[in-house]
Design a protein around this motif. Structure first.
Motif, PDB file in Angstrom:
ATOM      1  N   ALA A  94       1.057  -0.684   0.242  1.00 30.00           N
ATOM      2  CA  ALA A  94       0.034   0.122  -0.089  1.00 30.00           C
ATOM      3  C   ALA A  94       0.916   1.286  -0.010  1.00 30.00           C
ATOM      4  O   ALA A  94       0.079   1.861  -0.692  1.00 30.00           O
ATOM      5  CB  ALA A  94      -0.903  -0.542   1.002  1.00 30.00           C
ATOM      6  N   VAL A  95       1.633   1.136   0.856  1.00 28.95           N
ATOM      7  CA  VAL A  95       3.044   2.456   1.169  1.00 28.95           C
ATOM      8  C   VAL A  95       4.086   2.163  -0.488  1.00 28.95           C
ATOM      9  O   VAL A  95       3.685   4.009  -0.923  1.00 28.95           O
ATOM     10  CB  VAL A  95       4.343   1.617   2.401  1.00 28.95           C
ATOM     11  CG1 VAL A  95       4.398   3.078   1.695  1.00 28.95           C
ATOM     12  CG2 VAL A  95       3.597   2.460   2.842  1.00 28.95           C
ATOM     13  N   ASP A  96       3.723   1.637  -0.926  1.00 28.53           N
ATOM     14  CA  ASP A  96       4.485   1.907  -2.350  1.00 28.53           C
ATOM     15  C   ASP A  96       3.853   1.868  -3.493  1.00 28.53           C
ATOM     16  O   ASP A  96       4.314   2.846  -4.279  1.00 28.53           O
ATOM     17  CB  ASP A  96       5.339  -0.006  -2.409  1.00 28.53           C
ATOM     18  CG  ASP A  96       6.424   0.194  -2.115  1.00 28.53           C
ATOM     19  OD1 ASP A  96       6.755   0.494  -1.336  1.00 28.53           O
ATOM     20  OD2 ASP A  96       6.755  -1.816  -1.643  1.00 28.53           O
ATOM     21  N   ALA A  97       2.737   1.877  -3.104  1.00 22.63           N
ATOM     22  CA  ALA A  97       1.983   2.194  -4.740  1.00 22.63           C
ATOM     23  C   ALA A  97       1.542   3.375  -4.479  1.00 22.63           C
ATOM     24  O   ALA A  97       0.919   4.368  -5.748  1.00 22.63           O
ATOM     25  CB  ALA A  97       0.583   1.469  -4.611  1.00 22.63           C
ATOM     26  N   ALA A  98       1.294   4.188  -2.837  1.00 27.11           N
ATOM     27  CA  ALA A  98       1.348   5.271  -3.107  1.00 27.11           C
ATOM     28  C   ALA A  98       2.203   6.000  -3.957  1.00 27.11           C
ATOM     29  O   ALA A  98       2.114   8.178  -3.748  1.00 27.11           O
ATOM     30  CB  ALA A  98       0.366   5.703  -1.643  1.00 27.11           C
ATOM     31  N   GLY A  99       3.415   5.494  -3.327  1.00 28.63           N
ATOM     32  CA  GLY A  99       4.884   6.358  -3.884  1.00 28.63           C
ATOM     33  C   GLY A  99       5.099   6.999  -2.709  1.00 28.63           C
ATOM     34  O   GLY A  99       6.018   7.713  -2.088  1.00 28.63           O
ATOM     35  N   GLY A 100       4.933   6.541  -0.991  1.00 18.06           N
ATOM     36  CA  GLY A 100       5.774   6.590   0.089  1.00 18.06           C
ATOM     37  C   GLY A 100       4.300   7.128   1.107  1.00 18.06           C
ATOM     38  O   GLY A 100       3.577   7.263   0.938  1.00 18.06           O
ATOM     39  N   TYR A 101       5.537   7.157   2.313  1.00 24.10           N
ATOM     40  CA  TYR A 101       3.808   7.594   3.811  1.00 24.10           C
ATOM     41  C   TYR A 101       3.626   8.794   3.344  1.00 24.10           C
ATOM     42  O   TYR A 101       2.054   8.545   3.564  1.00 24.10           O
ATOM     43  CB  TYR A 101       4.623   7.298   4.780  1.00 24.10           C
ATOM     44  CG  TYR A 101       5.123   5.994   5.476  1.00 24.10           C
ATOM     45  CD1 TYR A 101       4.046   5.363   5.382  1.00 24.10           C
ATOM     46  CD2 TYR A 101       6.058   5.104   4.941  1.00 24.10           C
ATOM     47  CE1 TYR A 101       4.552   4.121   6.570  1.00 24.10           C
ATOM     48  CE2 TYR A 101       6.497   3.906   5.617  1.00 24.10           C
ATOM     49  CZ  TYR A 101       5.573   3.056   6.238  1.00 24.10           C
ATOM     50  OH  TYR A 101       4.749   1.660   7.039  1.00 24.10           O
ATOM     51  N   ASP A 102       4.243   9.374   2.968  1.00 20.63           N
ATOM     52  CA  ASP A 102       3.500  10.666   2.562  1.00 20.63           C
ATOM     53  C   ASP A 102       1.944  11.004   2.151  1.00 20.63           C
ATOM     54  O   ASP A 102       1.135  11.927   2.301  1.00 20.63           O
ATOM     55  CB  ASP A 102       4.881  12.403   2.028  1.00 20.63           C
ATOM     56  CG  ASP A 102       6.173  12.665   3.470  1.00 20.63           C
ATOM     57  OD1 ASP A 102       5.732  11.975   4.531  1.00 20.63           O
ATOM     58  OD2 ASP A 102       6.715  12.942   3.250  1.00 20.63           O
ATOM     59  N   LYS A 103       2.599  10.458   0.806  1.00 16.54           N
ATOM     60  CA  LYS A 103       1.070  10.721  -0.039  1.00 16.54           C
ATOM     61  C   LYS A 103       0.785   9.625   0.053  1.00 16.54           C
ATOM     62  O   LYS A 103      -0.348  10.558  -0.033  1.00 16.54           O
ATOM     63  CB  LYS A 103       2.109   9.926  -1.714  1.00 16.54           C
ATOM     64  CG  LYS A 103       2.712  11.159  -1.922  1.00 16.54           C
ATOM     65  CD  LYS A 103       3.440  10.550  -3.792  1.00 16.54           C
ATOM     66  CE  LYS A 103       4.274  11.356  -4.129  1.00 16.54           C
ATOM     67  NZ  LYS A 103       5.336  11.136  -6.057  1.00 16.54           N
ATOM     68  N   LEU A 104       0.645   8.691   0.844  1.00 16.81           N
ATOM     69  CA  LEU A 104       0.015   7.315   1.201  1.00 16.81           C
ATOM     70  C   LEU A 104      -1.131   8.539   2.576  1.00 16.81           C
ATOM     71  O   LEU A 104      -2.716   8.154   2.418  1.00 16.81           O
ATOM     72  CB  LEU A 104       0.390   6.775   2.216  1.00 16.81           C
ATOM     73  CG  LEU A 104      -0.557   5.595   2.732  1.00 16.81           C
ATOM     74  CD1 LEU A 104      -1.244   5.192   1.250  1.00 16.81           C
ATOM     75  CD2 LEU A 104      -0.257   4.805   3.628  1.00 16.81           C
ATOM     76  N   ILE A 105      -0.350   9.197   3.022  1.00 17.55           N
ATOM     77  CA  ILE A 105      -1.247   9.969   4.688  1.00 17.55           C
ATOM     78  C   ILE A 105      -2.346  10.827   3.669  1.00 17.55           C
ATOM     79  O   ILE A 105      -3.030  11.195   4.256  1.00 17.55           O
ATOM     80  CB  ILE A 105      -0.358  10.118   5.016  1.00 17.55           C
ATOM     81  CG1 ILE A 105       0.075   9.474   6.088  1.00 17.55           C
ATOM     82  CG2 ILE A 105      -1.083  11.481   6.314  1.00 17.55           C
ATOM     83  CD1 ILE A 105       1.421   9.294   7.088  1.00 17.55           C
ATOM     84  N   ALA A 106      -1.360  12.018   2.822  1.00 12.52           N
ATOM     85  CA  ALA A 106      -2.052  12.681   2.062  1.00 12.52           C
ATOM     86  C   ALA A 106      -3.212  12.544   1.394  1.00 12.52           C
ATOM     87  O   ALA A 106      -4.623  13.216   1.607  1.00 12.52           O
ATOM     88  CB  ALA A 106      -1.670  13.770   0.931  1.00 12.52           C
ATOM     89  N   ARG A 107      -2.673  11.373   0.985  1.00  9.78           N
ATOM     90  CA  ARG A 107      -4.688  10.433  -0.190  1.00  9.78           C
ATOM     91  C   ARG A 107      -5.135  10.124   0.893  1.00  9.78           C
ATOM     92  O   ARG A 107      -6.558  10.283   0.829  1.00  9.78           O
ATOM     93  CB  ARG A 107      -4.643   9.209  -0.710  1.00  9.78           C
ATOM     94  CG  ARG A 107      -5.712   8.485  -1.268  1.00  9.78           C
ATOM     95  CD  ARG A 107      -5.605   9.791  -2.141  1.00  9.78           C
ATOM     96  NE  ARG A 107      -7.570   8.671  -3.199  1.00  9.78           N
ATOM     97  CZ  ARG A 107      -8.534   9.727  -3.679  1.00  9.78           C
ATOM     98  NH1 ARG A 107      -8.356  10.446  -3.536  1.00  9.78           N
ATOM     99  NH2 ARG A 107      -9.145   8.515  -4.104  1.00  9.78           N
ATOM    100  N   GLY A 108      -4.866   9.441   1.874  1.00 11.81           N
ATOM    101  CA  GLY A 108      -5.839   8.805   3.003  1.00 11.81           C
ATOM    102  C   GLY A 108      -6.815  10.568   4.000  1.00 11.81           C
ATOM    103  O   GLY A 108      -8.025  10.246   3.986  1.00 11.81           O
ATOM    104  N   GLN A 109      -5.767  11.140   4.084  1.00  8.23           N
ATOM    105  CA  GLN A 109      -6.538  12.467   4.647  1.00  8.23           C
ATOM    106  C   GLN A 109      -7.626  13.053   3.551  1.00  8.23           C
ATOM    107  O   GLN A 109      -8.679  13.138   3.465  1.00  8.23           O
ATOM    108  CB  GLN A 109      -5.816  13.806   4.212  1.00  8.23           C
ATOM    109  CG  GLN A 109      -6.542  14.746   5.047  1.00  8.23           C
ATOM    110  CD  GLN A 109      -5.379  16.488   5.267  1.00  8.23           C
ATOM    111  OE1 GLN A 109      -4.047  16.063   4.696  1.00  8.23           O
ATOM    112  NE2 GLN A 109      -5.928  17.517   5.948  1.00  8.23           N
ATOM    113  N   GLU A 110      -7.406  13.120   1.972  1.00  6.76           N
ATOM    114  CA  GLU A 110      -8.818  13.600   1.694  1.00  6.76           C
ATOM    115  C   GLU A 110     -10.057  11.733   1.191  1.00  6.76           C
ATOM    116  O   GLU A 110     -10.736  12.557   1.513  1.00  6.76           O
ATOM    117  CB  GLU A 110      -7.716  13.400   0.193  1.00  6.76           C
ATOM    118  CG  GLU A 110      -9.116  13.839  -1.125  1.00  6.76           C
ATOM    119  CD  GLU A 110      -8.398  14.306  -2.290  1.00  6.76           C
ATOM    120  OE1 GLU A 110      -9.587  13.776  -3.453  1.00  6.76           O
ATOM    121  OE2 GLU A 110      -7.031  13.307  -2.706  1.00  6.76           O
TER     122      GLU A 110
END
Length: 232
Positions: A123-139
């Protein structure tokens, strides 16, 4: 000349009399001049069929058919069984468990005991890293979750002002210590008064929401609690 006029008028009157005025309401079946593809032989739901031996138009799936969710329609005693070899093979990513779910009886209830503790690396790799995963999660959280759980996860969303009860406060210890896989499963399948969101939130976005929830929880910790976790 008058014969031509009478002929045209008579033909127009005949057409109107036979076909009716355009847009006129009637309970009678319409008169169709050009059939084209207006009437096609087809089966409708819950209808009868003389073609099949059981007389039904609706057919059961062929034995061994794999459902979209990765289960076989024909399981033991009629219940679906995991067939993840064919669809969604990664249990940790798609189901939040380490392998097929293992259940044990705890206080008289079946409880899954093999949730993944942390968000799968996929999941982390698919998002391109934790920062992008968290940003998408916020949305995704703001769109799907905040209405009930509130912008900061305290369970005080707008729905609670209109009588919604039992909304989880994610800053309680039982949710802070809950495995990431179990939170993911709750988003997917729902729990208690919370409905399932698996039909409208993609797998990747569910993990993103879990990541953002952890950020919300961490943001509300005291300095002492953060220090215990090795943070600032």
């Amino acid at each position: 000349m008058w014969k031509l006029f009478v002929g045209i008028f008579g033909a127009a009157a005949l057409v109107v009399g036979v076909l009716g005025f355009r847009g006129q309401l009637s309970s009678a079946p319409p008169r169709v001049v050009f059939w084209d593809m207006k009437f096609q032989p087809k089966y409708t739901a819950q209808a009868q069929s003389r073609f099949f031996g059981d007389g039904r138009t609706m057919r059961t799936p062929v034995e061994g058919t794999v459902a979209f969710g990765g289960t076989d329609y024909f399981g033991d005693a009629g219940s679906p069984v995991d067939n993840s070899f064919f669809v969604r093979a990664e249990d940790d990513y798609h189901r939040g468990t380490n392998g097929p779910a293992k259940e044990e009886m705890v206080n008289g209830a079946k409880v899954v005991t093999n949730w993944v503790q942390n968000i799968p690396q996929k999941a982390v790799d698919a998002a391109g890293g934790y920062d992008k995963l968290i940003a998408r999660g916020q949305e995704a959280y703001s769109i799907n979750c905040a209405v009930c759980h509130g912008a900061t996860g305290y369970g005080n969303g707008i729905t609670t002002l209109y009588g919604m009860a039992g909304v989880a406060n994610y800053h309680q210890d039982k949710y802070r210590t809950m495995a990431d896989g179990e939170i993911y499963n709750t988003i997917t399948n729902g729990k208690q008064s919370m409905s399932s969101y698996g039909h409208q939130i993609k797998v990747q976005d569910r993990w993103a929401i879990v990541a953002y929830l952890r950020v919300l929880q961490y943001s509300q910790l005291t300095k002492e609690q953060r220090s215990e976790l090795g943070g600032q």
